[in-house]
Structures are given as structure tokens and as C-alpha cells.
Design a protein around this motif. Sequence first.
Motif, PDB file in Angstrom:
ATOM      1  N   GLU A 187      -2.997  -2.284   8.292  1.00  0.00           N
ATOM      2  CA  GLU A 187      -4.151  -3.155   8.505  1.00  0.00           C
ATOM      3  C   GLU A 187      -3.912  -4.587   8.056  1.00  0.00           C
ATOM      4  N   ASP A 188      -2.922  -4.792   7.211  1.00  0.00           N
ATOM      5  CA  ASP A 188      -2.651  -6.132   6.682  1.00  0.00           C
ATOM      6  C   ASP A 188      -1.144  -6.262   6.521  1.00  0.00           C
ATOM      7  N   ARG A 189      -0.536  -7.119   7.318  1.00  0.00           N
ATOM      8  CA  ARG A 189       0.918  -7.271   7.275  1.00  0.00           C
ATOM      9  C   ARG A 189       1.331  -8.551   6.569  1.00  0.00           C
ATOM     10  N   THR A 190       0.430  -9.130   5.773  1.00  0.00           N
ATOM     11  CA  THR A 190       0.770 -10.329   5.016  1.00  0.00           C
ATOM     12  C   THR A 190       1.233 -10.007   3.604  1.00  0.00           C
ATOM     13  N   HIS A 191       1.049  -8.767   3.162  1.00  0.00           N
ATOM     14  CA  HIS A 191       1.454  -8.368   1.815  1.00  0.00           C
ATOM     15  C   HIS A 191       2.936  -7.986   1.813  1.00  0.00           C
ATOM     16  N   PRO A 192       3.671  -8.243   0.713  1.00  0.00           N
ATOM     17  CA  PRO A 192       5.098  -7.892   0.682  1.00  0.00           C
ATOM     18  C   PRO A 192       5.381  -6.423   0.956  1.00  0.00           C
ATOM     19  N   ALA A 193       4.453  -5.529   0.595  1.00  0.00           N
ATOM     20  CA  ALA A 193       4.690  -4.097   0.789  1.00  0.00           C
ATOM     21  C   ALA A 193       4.592  -3.683   2.244  1.00  0.00           C
ATOM     22  N   THR A 194       3.918  -4.481   3.075  1.00  0.00           N
ATOM     23  CA  THR A 194       3.693  -4.092   4.467  1.00  0.00           C
ATOM     24  C   THR A 194       4.255  -5.090   5.468  1.00  0.00           C
ATOM     25  N   ARG A 195       4.819  -6.169   4.989  1.00  0.00           N
ATOM     26  CA  ARG A 195       5.229  -7.267   5.867  1.00  0.00           C
ATOM     27  C   ARG A 195       6.199  -6.818   6.951  1.00  0.00           C
ATOM     28  N   ASN A 196       7.086  -5.894   6.632  1.00  0.00           N
ATOM     29  CA  ASN A 196       8.116  -5.486   7.593  1.00  0.00           C
ATOM     30  C   ASN A 196       7.820  -4.148   8.262  1.00  0.00           C
ATOM     31  N   LEU A 197       6.597  -3.653   8.103  1.00  0.00           N
ATOM     32  CA  LEU A 197       6.231  -2.391   8.735  1.00  0.00           C
ATOM     33  C   LEU A 197       5.709  -2.623  10.146  1.00  0.00           C
ATOM     34  N   PRO A 198       5.887  -1.646  11.040  1.00  0.00           N
ATOM     35  CA  PRO A 198       5.299  -1.763  12.378  1.00  0.00           C
ATOM     36  C   PRO A 198       3.785  -1.581  12.311  1.00  0.00           C
ATOM     37  N   ALA A 199       3.109  -1.798  13.426  1.00  0.00           N
ATOM     38  CA  ALA A 199       1.650  -1.685  13.461  1.00  0.00           C
ATOM     39  C   ALA A 199       1.195  -0.279  13.099  1.00  0.00           C
ATOM     40  N   THR A 200       1.934   0.732  13.544  1.00  0.00           N
ATOM     41  CA  THR A 200       1.694   2.119  13.145  1.00  0.00           C
ATOM     42  C   THR A 200       3.040   2.775  12.900  1.00  0.00           C
ATOM     43  N   PHE A 201       3.047   3.808  12.057  1.00  0.00           N
ATOM     44  CA  PHE A 201       4.276   4.560  11.825  1.00  0.00           C
ATOM     45  C   PHE A 201       3.910   5.971  11.397  1.00  0.00           C
ATOM     46  N   THR A 202       4.839   6.897  11.585  1.00  0.00           N
ATOM     47  CA  THR A 202       4.615   8.295  11.235  1.00  0.00           C
ATOM     48  C   THR A 202       5.173   8.571   9.850  1.00  0.00           C
ATOM     49  N   SER A 203       4.351   9.154   8.998  1.00  0.00           N
ATOM     50  CA  SER A 203       4.733   9.413   7.616  1.00  0.00           C
ATOM     51  C   SER A 203       5.593  10.661   7.504  1.00  0.00           C
ATOM     52  N   ALA A 204       6.112  10.886   6.303  1.00  0.00           N
ATOM     53  CA  ALA A 204       6.706  12.173   5.966  1.00  0.00           C
ATOM     54  C   ALA A 204       5.592  13.213   5.859  1.00  0.00           C
ATOM     55  N   VAL A 205       5.965  14.487   5.835  1.00  0.00           N
ATOM     56  CA  VAL A 205       4.983  15.568   5.705  1.00  0.00           C
ATOM     57  C   VAL A 205       4.294  15.463   4.352  1.00  0.00           C
ATOM     58  N   SER A 206       2.965  15.498   4.366  1.00  0.00           N
ATOM     59  CA  SER A 206       2.197  15.300   3.142  1.00  0.00           C
ATOM     60  C   SER A 206       0.908  16.103   3.170  1.00  0.00           C
ATOM     61  N   GLU A 207       0.357  16.318   1.985  1.00  0.00           N
ATOM     62  CA  GLU A 207      -1.019  16.770   1.823  1.00  0.00           C
ATOM     63  C   GLU A 207      -1.820  15.519   1.507  1.00  0.00           C
ATOM     64  N   TRP A 208      -2.898  15.273   2.244  1.00  0.00           N
ATOM     65  CA  TRP A 208      -3.602  13.998   2.139  1.00  0.00           C
ATOM     66  C   TRP A 208      -4.889  14.155   1.340  1.00  0.00           C
ATOM     67  N   TYR A 209      -5.156  13.192   0.463  1.00  0.00           N
ATOM     68  CA  TYR A 209      -6.332  13.227  -0.407  1.00  0.00           C
ATOM     69  C   TYR A 209      -7.320  12.136  -0.002  1.00  0.00           C
ATOM     70  N   SER A 210      -8.592  12.423  -0.216  1.00  0.00           N
ATOM     71  CA  SER A 210      -9.618  11.391  -0.094  1.00  0.00           C
ATOM     72  C   SER A 210     -10.376  11.302  -1.407  1.00  0.00           C
ATOM     73  N   TRP A 211     -11.107  10.205  -1.568  1.00  0.00           N
ATOM     74  CA  TRP A 211     -11.719   9.884  -2.855  1.00  0.00           C
ATOM     75  C   TRP A 211     -13.186   9.538  -2.673  1.00  0.00           C
ATOM     76  N   SER A 212     -13.930   9.567  -3.764  1.00  0.00           N
ATOM     77  CA  SER A 212     -15.378   9.386  -3.683  1.00  0.00           C
ATOM     78  C   SER A 212     -15.783   7.942  -3.417  1.00  0.00           C
ATOM     79  N   ASN A 213     -14.994   6.977  -3.867  1.00  0.00           N
ATOM     80  CA  ASN A 213     -15.364   5.573  -3.700  1.00  0.00           C
ATOM     81  C   ASN A 213     -14.934   5.048  -2.334  1.00  0.00           C
ATOM     82  N   ASP A 214     -15.821   4.318  -1.678  1.00  0.00           N
ATOM     83  CA  ASP A 214     -15.500   3.655  -0.416  1.00  0.00           C
ATOM     84  C   ASP A 214     -14.850   2.320  -0.750  1.00  0.00           C
ATOM     85  N   LEU A 215     -13.542   2.258  -0.610  1.00  0.00           N
ATOM     86  CA  LEU A 215     -12.808   1.059  -1.005  1.00  0.00           C
ATOM     87  C   LEU A 215     -13.192  -0.160  -0.182  1.00  0.00           C
ATOM     88  N   ARG A 216     -13.754   0.051   1.000  1.00  0.00           N
ATOM     89  CA  ARG A 216     -14.174  -1.078   1.833  1.00  0.00           C
ATOM     90  C   ARG A 216     -15.335  -1.840   1.207  1.00  0.00           C
TER      91      ARG A 216
END
Length: 269
Positions: free
Chosen positions: A165-194
Motif C-alpha cells: 500500500e505504500d512503496r515510499t518506505h525503505p521496507a517496501t520500496r523495492n517490492l512489487p505492487a503485489t506478491f505471494t508470501s511463504a506459507v503462513s498462519e495469519w493473525y488478526s487483531w482487535s484494533n483497527d490500525l486504519r
Amino acid sequence: MNTFTSGTARAALRVFLLLATLLTLAAPPAARASTAAAPFKVLALYSGTWDAAHIDFDKEADDWFPRQAAANGFTYTASTDWNLLSNGGVNAYQVVLFLDDLPQTAAQRAGFEQYMRGGGAWMGFHVSAFTTDAASWPWYHDQFLGSGNFRSNTWGPTSAVLKVEDRTHPATRNLPATFTSAVSEWYSWSNDLRQNPDIRILASVDPSSFPLGTDPNQSWYSGYYPILWTNTEGSRNTPETCRRDQPRRRAAGSRSATCRATASTPGRA
């Protein structure tokens, strides 16, 4: 294949290199010159007393990280002494890892907060973010991480398409618009970070991933799930707390430990 040395391990190494860069850039020019040749120091804290998967993970981490340290110019020290957070011992290190736990005593928690506010850097694995009682340590769960309580997870472990969603940060600057992750179990949290003005979301689960999970009763079918974000509080609008969350658990019958990784770059009061 050892899942720790695949996607999550490579991501951990990239975060370490990013932390090293940020620590160098944050230093004044004179300090940069004097420390340019010095390796940054990493302290890994763990308990190693419960859950076979966590214990396996500790062993694998304490094998993998020293090898990466030797190859990439940092030092790695592992310890079960969590009081290093409260007695000032942590201040000798530029990066702290929580491998399988989080600080339990008031003194340890106060020491960790002081370390982070003083410019420390952090990466957490496994249960280091998990809680169902965020109010027991609100600075850590609601302010520092911003995530609050654990809400739900997917099962079984699967890959996901992640949207940057943001490619201006050093951690994401060189990432494509979308990419496929490694196999994971995904967590969600109570707070809406937005809704948090200090949080800048960098990547989230792309809707093309739904349904996410293999168990119909533990799958996500819709919704918004941040995966990577940065906390900009106190940074004059410069990202300071970057949290990567890629929950993972070893599959049934697997001998390799997997992890959920979270990372934060230096925060200042």
C-alpha cells in the motif's frame, strides 16, 4: 525444507539489514565515521520452557542467526536472562529479539520501554505479540505495536497474496505492487490500525487471497487485514516503529519450527 530458513528467515535478514541502515543514518556524521567498521550487536531473549514448537524454534534460531551474523557483519548473543531489560544490560545492544516470550515483570517491561524510547530496535517472534489482555501492558500492545488483543487466525497454513500500500518506505520500496508470501498462519487483531493516526499501513492481505485458510470454520472470506505497518509517533513524521507480522505455525508432522515475526525500528520519546 526447514521453513525457518526459507521465507521468514530471509525476511528477518532483510529487516536486520534495514535496521543496520537506519541505525547508521540516525547517528550524527562523526559517530557514523567512528562506528562504520563496527558490527551492530543483537541480543536474543527467550525462555525455552514450554511448547515443543517454540523450543524447536529457539534451537533453530540459535543455530541460524549466528551463521547469518558471521556472514553479514553483526554479532548475536542469546540469553534466557530477561532481567537484562531491567538492569541496563540491554543497552549494550542495538537490536533486541524476543524469540518465544515477552517481558513479564514490571521492571522488565519498564526497562524495555526505556530502551525503545532511547533509540533501540526490536524484532519479535511467536507469542511476543499475542495477548488477550492488552490492558495488562497498554504501552506495548496498544501504543508500541498498536494491535491490541488477538482476535482470530486462519487455519491451516497457506500462502497469501499481499498488496503493498505504500512503496515510499525503505521496507517496501523495492517490492512489487503485489506478491505471494511463504506459507503462513495469519493473525488478526482487535484494533483497527486504519483509525490510529500514528500508524502508516504498508502492506495488507490482497482480496484475491480470499478465502484464506483450508478449514472452512477458520478461514477468512472478506475483510481488511494489515500485515506490515509503521508507527510514526514522536518521529516528526519519519517512520520509526515498523512492524512486520507474518504469523506461521509448523504443520502437523513437520519437524521444523516456524514463526510469527514482528519488527520495530528505533523509537524516540
